[in-house]
Write a protein that holds these residues in place. Structure first.
Motif, PDB file in Angstrom:
ATOM      1  N   ASN A 113       2.263  -8.113   1.367  1.00  0.00           N
ATOM      2  CA  ASN A 113       1.089  -8.712   0.898  1.00  0.00           C
ATOM      3  C   ASN A 113      -0.016  -7.171  -0.133  1.00  0.00           C
ATOM      4  OD1 ASN A 113      -1.412  -9.527   1.066  1.00  0.00           O
ATOM      5  ND2 ASN A 113      -1.699  -8.966   3.328  1.00  0.00           N
ATOM      6  N   ARG A 114      -0.250  -8.574  -1.608  1.00  0.00           N
ATOM      7  CA  ARG A 114      -1.112  -8.533  -2.278  1.00  0.00           C
ATOM      8  C   ARG A 114      -2.673  -8.270  -2.431  1.00  0.00           C
ATOM      9  NH1 ARG A 114       3.252  -5.106  -4.955  1.00  0.00           N
ATOM     10  NH2 ARG A 114       4.647  -5.989  -4.924  1.00  0.00           N
ATOM     11  N   ALA A 115      -3.012  -8.498  -1.222  1.00  0.00           N
ATOM     12  CA  ALA A 115      -4.346  -8.666  -0.878  1.00  0.00           C
ATOM     13  C   ALA A 115      -4.874  -7.003  -0.897  1.00  0.00           C
ATOM     14  CB  ALA A 115      -4.727  -9.458   0.384  1.00  0.00           C
ATOM     15  N   CYS A 116      -6.531  -6.963  -1.127  1.00  0.00           N
ATOM     16  CA  CYS A 116      -7.451  -5.951  -0.919  1.00  0.00           C
ATOM     17  C   CYS A 116      -6.600  -4.541  -1.873  1.00  0.00           C
ATOM     18  CB  CYS A 116      -7.160  -5.148   0.103  1.00  0.00           C
ATOM     19  SG  CYS A 116      -8.127  -6.543   1.330  1.00  0.00           S
ATOM     20  N   SER A 125      -9.066  -5.964  -6.444  1.00  0.00           N
ATOM     21  CA  SER A 125      -9.477  -6.603  -6.550  1.00  0.00           C
ATOM     22  C   SER A 125     -10.893  -6.674  -6.276  1.00  0.00           C
ATOM     23  CB  SER A 125      -8.697  -6.770  -4.981  1.00  0.00           C
ATOM     24  OG  SER A 125      -9.431  -5.913  -3.518  1.00  0.00           O
ATOM     25  N   ASP A 126     -12.234  -7.121  -5.502  1.00  0.00           N
ATOM     26  CA  ASP A 126     -13.206  -7.435  -5.281  1.00  0.00           C
ATOM     27  C   ASP A 126     -13.752  -7.086  -3.444  1.00  0.00           C
ATOM     28  OD1 ASP A 126     -14.574  -7.441  -7.284  1.00  0.00           O
ATOM     29  OD2 ASP A 126     -14.698  -9.830  -7.925  1.00  0.00           O
ATOM     30  N   GLN A 160      -3.493  -3.940   0.814  1.00  0.00           N
ATOM     31  CA  GLN A 160      -3.307  -3.000   0.114  1.00  0.00           C
ATOM     32  C   GLN A 160      -3.782  -1.921  -0.117  1.00  0.00           C
ATOM     33  OE1 GLN A 160      -0.649  -2.759  -2.155  1.00  0.00           O
ATOM     34  NE2 GLN A 160       0.231  -4.227  -1.064  1.00  0.00           N
ATOM     35  N   ASN A 161      -5.072  -1.667   1.455  1.00  0.00           N
ATOM     36  CA  ASN A 161      -6.261  -1.135   1.685  1.00  0.00           C
ATOM     37  C   ASN A 161      -6.109  -0.786   3.009  1.00  0.00           C
ATOM     38  OD1 ASN A 161      -9.123  -0.157   1.693  1.00  0.00           O
ATOM     39  ND2 ASN A 161      -9.728  -1.596   2.482  1.00  0.00           N
ATOM     40  N   GLN A 162      -4.805   0.162   3.204  1.00  0.00           N
ATOM     41  CA  GLN A 162      -4.665   0.327   4.484  1.00  0.00           C
ATOM     42  C   GLN A 162      -3.863   2.477   4.051  1.00  0.00           C
ATOM     43  OE1 GLN A 162      -2.542  -2.124   6.628  1.00  0.00           O
ATOM     44  NE2 GLN A 162      -3.851  -2.956   7.443  1.00  0.00           N
ATOM     45  N   THR A 211     -16.557  -0.142  -0.174  1.00  0.00           N
ATOM     46  CA  THR A 211     -17.557   0.406   0.509  1.00  0.00           C
ATOM     47  C   THR A 211     -16.947   1.512   2.025  1.00  0.00           C
ATOM     48  OG1 THR A 211     -17.482  -1.083   2.569  1.00  0.00           O
ATOM     49  CG2 THR A 211     -19.703  -1.464   1.022  1.00  0.00           C
ATOM     50  N   LEU A 212     -16.004   2.292   1.041  1.00  0.00           N
ATOM     51  CA  LEU A 212     -14.604   3.266   1.836  1.00  0.00           C
ATOM     52  C   LEU A 212     -14.567   2.729   3.112  1.00  0.00           C
ATOM     53  CD1 LEU A 212     -16.734   6.226  -0.020  1.00  0.00           C
ATOM     54  CD2 LEU A 212     -14.862   5.119  -0.904  1.00  0.00           C
ATOM     55  N   ILE A 213     -14.066   1.301   3.502  1.00  0.00           N
ATOM     56  CA  ILE A 213     -13.686   1.058   4.914  1.00  0.00           C
ATOM     57  C   ILE A 213     -12.500   0.848   4.824  1.00  0.00           C
ATOM     58  CG2 ILE A 213     -13.926  -0.875   6.543  1.00  0.00           C
ATOM     59  CD1 ILE A 213     -17.092  -0.589   5.879  1.00  0.00           C
ATOM     60  N   GLU A 214     -11.175   1.180   5.081  1.00  0.00           N
ATOM     61  CA  GLU A 214      -9.773   0.059   5.383  1.00  0.00           C
ATOM     62  C   GLU A 214      -9.606  -0.259   6.451  1.00  0.00           C
ATOM     63  OE1 GLU A 214      -6.602   2.404   6.430  1.00  0.00           O
ATOM     64  OE2 GLU A 214      -6.765   3.660   4.696  1.00  0.00           O
ATOM     65  N   CYS A 215      -8.701  -1.845   6.301  1.00  0.00           N
ATOM     66  CA  CYS A 215      -8.565  -3.436   6.810  1.00  0.00           C
ATOM     67  C   CYS A 215      -7.686  -2.516   7.975  1.00  0.00           C
ATOM     68  CB  CYS A 215      -8.803  -4.665   5.915  1.00  0.00           C
ATOM     69  SG  CYS A 215      -9.456  -4.322   4.218  1.00  0.00           S
ATOM     70  N   VAL A 216      -7.468  -3.472   8.464  1.00  0.00           N
ATOM     71  CA  VAL A 216      -6.373  -3.098  10.433  1.00  0.00           C
ATOM     72  C   VAL A 216      -6.137  -4.413  10.274  1.00  0.00           C
ATOM     73  CG1 VAL A 216      -6.844  -2.521  12.447  1.00  0.00           C
ATOM     74  CG2 VAL A 216      -8.739  -1.023  11.142  1.00  0.00           C
ATOM     75  N   ASN A 217      -4.657  -4.522  10.674  1.00  0.00           N
ATOM     76  CA  ASN A 217      -4.204  -5.273  11.600  1.00  0.00           C
ATOM     77  C   ASN A 217      -4.799  -6.040  12.481  1.00  0.00           C
ATOM     78  OD1 ASN A 217      -2.421  -4.921   8.976  1.00  0.00           O
ATOM     79  ND2 ASN A 217      -1.252  -4.167  10.376  1.00  0.00           N
TER      80      ASN A 217
END
Length: 679
Positions: free
Chosen positions: A68-71, A75-76, A99-101, A82-88
């Protein structure tokens, strides 16, 4: 420790030192402390981010070769910015394992521990590390400030030379002295190649080390500690940089170090030269440069700043990333000044909204709850923001915060009503789903790759994705002009195709054409009804989930209140027992005094009975003890707090003599009768 770095003198380009040939001491170093996989918290309240609710990004999943190449970094992704990680499971549209994990996946750089000549252990890169790349998480035990103060003293008494504390947020510290990660071995440098930044990961704050520039294989990884010393004595600095200040900690370090952490300095448009100039001015005036212990900033310096308005989207991003985590009243006001003074630039205002703006301003309304002036400024600023969809307002609950301001401050009722009325006219749209993306891809339009101009959003209408600008009140089926990263769309029908369609219609009789038209309208109606049903189901599900959350919260609050009541009862009981013990002790003390008082003259009153009535000495002593006890009991019953006088008065002696005579007459009567019956 902080991430703000000092630049080397102008024209000085220090050579990069490589330590590739030094022996790998990683396994040896791991034996000196307990290695953690996650931070350990002294209690569950520590390390929590100030905004409680998780914030979703608006990226969409994009699989390539099973990944999964998202985030990603190109990317925008608003969370990443804003220095926040995405969570499954929480960040829906970007999918799992985006990619933001980096903290969650432990995507650490390849590093090793080696022995330096003068600094003990150090950390080197085992492969090239790119600029801004995540290197390692700084882990340890997260403790409150009182525990931090106790450990400072304890470690100093034990003679520890190296301390591994890092401030996480106001009143909270990471202690990696006994338990931590390999990041604890990163040494200080006055011209570092890495910096520390604070991220929000699943509601918890994490400190990560990131590359400040490209770091070569074999190069030592360093960052600027930027703190007053933690220990009894200052330590000599062996970084060897041209701008080295000579010591870690103490007065020298405080004077020479930066006045703000790097992320705050960048958000306030403060340069190193500005800080140096201010420090120089203060020294020339004979004034000390002191930083606040609570947030590692110089308050006087921050108060002197007049930050310029944001002029670029990057400026807005830096300000918003700090505002989302800000804990200091003064810093928040200075950052907001940059936003409030933006000239009439709709694109920058859209950028503010995009970067979790409504969530951020909802938090700030709470933060400045008792500051009428700041609340008025926040309401006025929200009023001037451009129109968007209502989705962000609903998810952030900022409308409830504004309503609370209205209830608390009558002076702000009118602008609050105006703002709420403005928001009530905004439209709510269903979020684009994975199914929508798939359908759009079949039409040769990849929604994941479209970068829209400011003010434009992709919304869901009648089962189809649309491009919507709330400010212009415009909806388009195709991406608006100014969009980038779009794929070729399917070619529109040519005139010849239109002519063929017209000819086909002419061959149909009017009745058949009307029947086909009705069937088509019925299908469209069914599709619309289906979408409405789906939206209704989704709304019901959301309401059920919110009610469930509310119910669970009420249970937790009730349980907490119950525990508080039990605790209060226990404390009251404990206080009661303490009071009873105190009174008992006091009464025992007074009883002893009164016994001593009466015992000073009662025995002498009984001597005549020994002589006249042949009363044995032992019986006389027992009678004296009994009389003393009775008299003491009477005195305490009259006044339990009164102490006896130093000497008995004439009146007191007379009364005691009378009581003794009465007591002895009764006693002798029983005594004689008993002895007569025996004989």
């Amino acid at each position: 420790m902080s991430s703000r770095s000092l630049s080397p003198p102008k024209g000085a380009i220090p050579p990069v030192k490589l330590f590739t040939d030094e022996e790998d001491k990683t396994q040896e170093a791991l034996k000196t402390f307990k290695c953690l996989d996650e931070c350990q918290y002294a209690n569950k309240r520590l390390g929590n981010a100030k905004h409680n609710e998780f914030m979703e990004c608006d990226c969409y999943e994009e699989f390539e070769d099973g990944t999964n190449r998202a985030c990603d970094e190109n990317s925008d992704c608003i969370n990443r910015l804003t220095l926040i990680e995405c969570v499954n499971g929480l960040c829906g549209s970007c999918g799992d394992d985006c990619q933001n994990q980096r903290f969650q996946k432990k995507e650490y750089a390849d590093i090793a521990v080696f022995q330096t000549k003068l600094k003990g252990y150090g950390v080197r890169a085992q492969a090239d590390i790119e600029s801004q790349q995540f290197i390692y998480e700084y882990m340890g035990e997260v403790i409150p400030e009182n525990a931090f103060r106790d450990r400072l003293i304890a470690y100093d008494e034990k003679g520890y030379k190296h301390f591994y504390f890092m401030m996480l947020q106001n009143g909270e510290f990471i202690d990696a002295t006994v338990k931590g990660s390999l990041a604890r071995f990163c040494n200080h440098s006055c011209n570092p190649n890495a910096y520390v930044n604070k991220w929000v990961v699943a509601g918890k704050l994490k400190m990560g080390i990131f590359a400040n520039r490209k770091i070569l294989k074999g190069e030592e990884i360093t960052f600027d500690y930027n703190v007053d010393r933690y220990g009894a004595t200052a330590q000599k600095c062996y970084c060897g940089e041209p701008n080295c200040i000579g010591f870690l900690g103490g007065k020298t370090q405080t004077d020479a170090a930066s006045l703000l952490p790097q992320n705050m300095a960048e958000a306030l448009a403060v340069s190193v030269s500005m800080e140096k100039q201010w420090i120089k001015m203060k020294k020339s005036e004979g004034q000390k440069v002191v930083k606040s212990e609570g947030n590692n900033i110089n308050v006087e310096f921050v108060e002197s700043l007049d930050p310029p308005p944001c002029e670029r989207p990057e400026d807005v991003t830096k300000v918003m990333s700090v505002l989302l985590q800000v804990e200091d009243n003064l810093l928040a006001k200075k950052l907001l000044q940059r936003l409030f003074n933006i000239e009439d630039d709709t694109s920058l205002h859209h950028q503010i909204i995009k970067l979790h703006g409504y969530t951020c301003f909802g938090k700030l309304l709470q933060f400045f709850r008792n500051d009428l002036e700041m609340e008025a400024k926040l309401i006025d600023f929200l009023l001037m923001l451009p129109k968007t969809t209502k989705n962000g307002i609903i998810t952030s609950h900022i409308d409830k915060e504004v309503d609370q301001v209205k209830q608390l401050h009558k002076a702000l009722a009118e602008p609050c009503d105006k703002l709420l009325a403005k928001w009530s006219d905004f439209e709510t749209y269903k979020r684009i789903t994975k199914k929508d993306i798939k359908e759009a891809s079949n039409r040769m339009v990849d929604l994941r790759r479209i970068r829209l101009p400011p003010g434009w959003e992709i919304v869901h209408e009648n089962g189809k994705p649309m491009y919507y600008n709330a400010q212009l009140k415009t909806k388009l089926h195709q991406p608006p002009s100014g969009s980038s990263k779009t794929f070729n769309t399917r070619r529109q029908p040519t005139n010849s195709n239109a002519n063929k369609s017209s000819m086909k219609r002419s061959r149909l009789d009017d009745g058949e054409y009307e029947r086909q038209k009705l069937r088509r309208l019925e299908k469209e109606k069914e599709a619309i009804e289906k979408v409405k049903e789906e939206e209704t189901r989704a709304l019901k599900l959301r309401l059920e989930m919110e009610n469930q959350k509310k119910s669970e919260l009420e249970k937790i609050i009730a349980e907490a209140n119950k525990l508080k009541d039990i605790e209060r009862e226990e404390q009251a009981q404990l206080q009661k027992e303490k009071e009873e013990k105190r009174l008992k002790k006091k009464n025992n003390h007074l009883e002893h005094k009164w016994n001593k008082f009466f015992a000073s003259f009662v025995p002498s009153l009984l001597r005549k009975y020994e002589q006249q009535d042949a009363l044995s000495h032992e019986h006389a002593k027992q009678c004296a003890r009994d009389i003393v006890k009775i008299l003491t009991s009477k005195e305490l019953k009259k006044d339990g707090a009164k102490a006896p006088p130093e000497e008995p008065s004439k009146d007191k002696r007379t009364k005691v003599k009378q009581f003794t005579a009465s007591y002895m007459s009764k006693f002798l009567l029983k005594y004689r009768k008993k002895h007569t019956s025996r004989s």
